[in-house]
Design a protein around this motif. Structure first.
Motif, PDB file in Angstrom:
ATOM      1  N   HIS A  34       0.808  -1.228   0.000  1.00  0.00           N
ATOM      2  CA  HIS A  34       0.000   0.000   0.000  1.00  0.00           C
ATOM      3  C   HIS A  34       0.838   1.273   0.000  1.00  0.00           C
ATOM      4  O   HIS A  34       0.322   2.348  -0.298  1.00  0.00           O
ATOM      5  N   SER A  35       2.116   1.178   0.305  1.00  0.00           N
ATOM      6  CA  SER A  35       2.970   2.365   0.305  1.00  0.00           C
ATOM      7  C   SER A  35       3.602   2.626  -1.070  1.00  0.00           C
ATOM      8  O   SER A  35       4.278   3.635  -1.265  1.00  0.00           O
ATOM      9  N   THR A  36       3.351   1.735  -2.028  1.00  0.00           N
ATOM     10  CA  THR A  36       3.954   1.869  -3.350  1.00  0.00           C
ATOM     11  C   THR A  36       3.177   2.868  -4.202  1.00  0.00           C
ATOM     12  O   THR A  36       1.946   2.837  -4.247  1.00  0.00           O
ATOM     13  N   ASN A  37       3.912   3.737  -4.906  1.00  0.00           N
ATOM     14  CA  ASN A  37       3.316   4.661  -5.870  1.00  0.00           C
ATOM     15  C   ASN A  37       3.384   3.988  -7.244  1.00  0.00           C
ATOM     16  O   ASN A  37       4.403   4.040  -7.919  1.00  0.00           O
ATOM     17  N   PHE A  38       2.294   3.357  -7.647  1.00  0.00           N
ATOM     18  CA  PHE A  38       2.278   2.611  -8.904  1.00  0.00           C
ATOM     19  C   PHE A  38       2.326   3.525 -10.122  1.00  0.00           C
ATOM     20  O   PHE A  38       2.624   3.080 -11.222  1.00  0.00           O
ATOM     21  N   GLY A  39       2.039   4.813  -9.934  1.00  0.00           N
ATOM     22  CA  GLY A  39       2.087   5.775 -11.036  1.00  0.00           C
ATOM     23  C   GLY A  39       3.490   6.024 -11.561  1.00  0.00           C
ATOM     24  O   GLY A  39       3.657   6.527 -12.676  1.00  0.00           O
ATOM     25  N   GLU A  40       4.513   5.680 -10.794  1.00  0.00           N
ATOM     26  CA  GLU A  40       5.886   5.915 -11.244  1.00  0.00           C
ATOM     27  C   GLU A  40       6.417   4.799 -12.145  1.00  0.00           C
ATOM     28  O   GLU A  40       7.493   4.929 -12.716  1.00  0.00           O
ATOM     29  N   TYR A  41       5.677   3.721 -12.291  1.00  0.00           N
ATOM     30  CA  TYR A  41       6.124   2.600 -13.123  1.00  0.00           C
ATOM     31  C   TYR A  41       5.596   2.746 -14.549  1.00  0.00           C
ATOM     32  O   TYR A  41       4.412   2.998 -14.759  1.00  0.00           O
ATOM     33  N   ARG A  42       6.507   2.568 -15.518  1.00  0.00           N
ATOM     34  CA  ARG A  42       6.134   2.710 -16.929  1.00  0.00           C
ATOM     35  C   ARG A  42       6.533   1.498 -17.777  1.00  0.00           C
ATOM     36  O   ARG A  42       5.927   1.237 -18.793  1.00  0.00           O
ATOM     37  N   GLY A 152      13.779  -4.174  -5.557  1.00  0.00           N
ATOM     38  CA  GLY A 152      13.908  -5.634  -5.507  1.00  0.00           C
ATOM     39  C   GLY A 152      12.826  -6.288  -4.671  1.00  0.00           C
ATOM     40  O   GLY A 152      12.905  -7.478  -4.367  1.00  0.00           O
ATOM     41  N   LYS A 153      11.779  -5.537  -4.324  1.00  0.00           N
ATOM     42  CA  LYS A 153      10.700  -6.066  -3.473  1.00  0.00           C
ATOM     43  C   LYS A 153       9.433  -6.332  -4.269  1.00  0.00           C
ATOM     44  O   LYS A 153       9.134  -5.633  -5.247  1.00  0.00           O
ATOM     45  N   LEU A 154       8.695  -7.317  -3.782  1.00  0.00           N
ATOM     46  CA  LEU A 154       7.380  -7.620  -4.347  1.00  0.00           C
ATOM     47  C   LEU A 154       6.446  -6.458  -4.045  1.00  0.00           C
ATOM     48  O   LEU A 154       6.296  -6.052  -2.892  1.00  0.00           O
ATOM     49  N   VAL A 155       5.805  -5.889  -5.088  1.00  0.00           N
ATOM     50  CA  VAL A 155       4.883  -4.774  -4.876  1.00  0.00           C
ATOM     51  C   VAL A 155       3.430  -5.162  -5.132  1.00  0.00           C
ATOM     52  O   VAL A 155       2.516  -4.488  -4.661  1.00  0.00           O
ATOM     53  N   TRP A 156       3.217  -6.243  -5.895  1.00  0.00           N
ATOM     54  CA  TRP A 156       1.845  -6.672  -6.204  1.00  0.00           C
ATOM     55  C   TRP A 156       1.842  -8.165  -6.477  1.00  0.00           C
ATOM     56  O   TRP A 156       2.781  -8.704  -7.074  1.00  0.00           O
ATOM     57  N   GLN A 157       0.759  -8.833  -6.048  1.00  0.00           N
ATOM     58  CA  GLN A 157       0.618 -10.264  -6.314  1.00  0.00           C
ATOM     59  C   GLN A 157      -0.836 -10.575  -6.600  1.00  0.00           C
ATOM     60  O   GLN A 157      -1.735 -10.103  -5.901  1.00  0.00           O
TER      61      GLN A 157
END
Length: 193
Positions: A34-42, A152-157
């Motif tokens: 929940h702390s991940t900003n998914f908008g920064e991934y392209r 290097g961390k899992l952000v979504w599963q």
């Protein structure tokens, strides 16, 4: 009275035939950081998909990779092998299982309501029979992990699970549909179309 009993015995076989002829239903669960900003991934890359001996053949591994690429691209991500923001991996787990059911039919004379108003005596139940049925199936799960290359961390599963009665008529369509359903919630907060 006997005619109705025979018809009732046919209904479960008819319903079972409908269930087997339909494609398996994929149940999906997802979790994410929940702390991940998914908008920064392209950008993304699909990595480390392998055919597991006795589990998934190379044809299906290729179908999974193709479906993941198609879904990620449809969501606006660009595939990059040089420096991706995300790594996407999929693992399948297949387990052979058996389900056992019991069907008990009671019959007899007396002690029950009769259309004639007779509540009669005699034995409450004249007897009964129990039939045990076993049903073999494959419990299949497909786990899609999305890892940030920066941390290097899992952000979504996402996990898709289905009870598979037989080989799907069109494996490519089934796999594509399952991946679409699993990735429906990625990235979190994305408005559904």
């Amino acid at each position: 009275m006997n005619i109705k009993r025979k018809n009732l015995r046919i209904i479960p076989f008819f319903v079972m035939g409908l269930l087997i002829s339909c494609s398996p239903t994929v149940k999906v669960t997802t979790d994410y950081d929940h702390s991940t900003n998914f908008g920064e991934y392209r950008t993304f890359t699909v990595y480390d998909l392998k055919a597991q001996e006795g589990q998934v053949n190379q044809l299906n591994v290729d179908r999974v990779a193709k479906a993941i690429r198609a879904e990620m691209t449809a969501k606006g991500f660009t595939e990059s092998t040089s420096n991706p923001d995300l790594k996407v991996n999929a693992v399948s787990i297949l387990k052979n299982k058996t389900q056992v059911t019991a069907d008990t039919n009671f019959y007899g004379y007396g002690g029950m309501y009769r259309p004639y108003g007779y509540w009669g005596g005699g034995a409450m139940m004249g007897g009964g029979s129990t039939t045990f049925n076993s049903y073999d199936y494959v419990d299949g799960s497909l786990i899609i992990d999305i890892v940030s290359t920066k941390t290097g961390k899992l952000v979504w599963q996402g996990i898709g699970n289905a009870q598979i009665d037989s080989k799907p008529d069109n494996p490519e369509e089934f796999i594509s549909g399952a991946i679409k359903k699993i990735l429906e919630g990625f990235p979190p907060g994305l408005a559904k179309k």
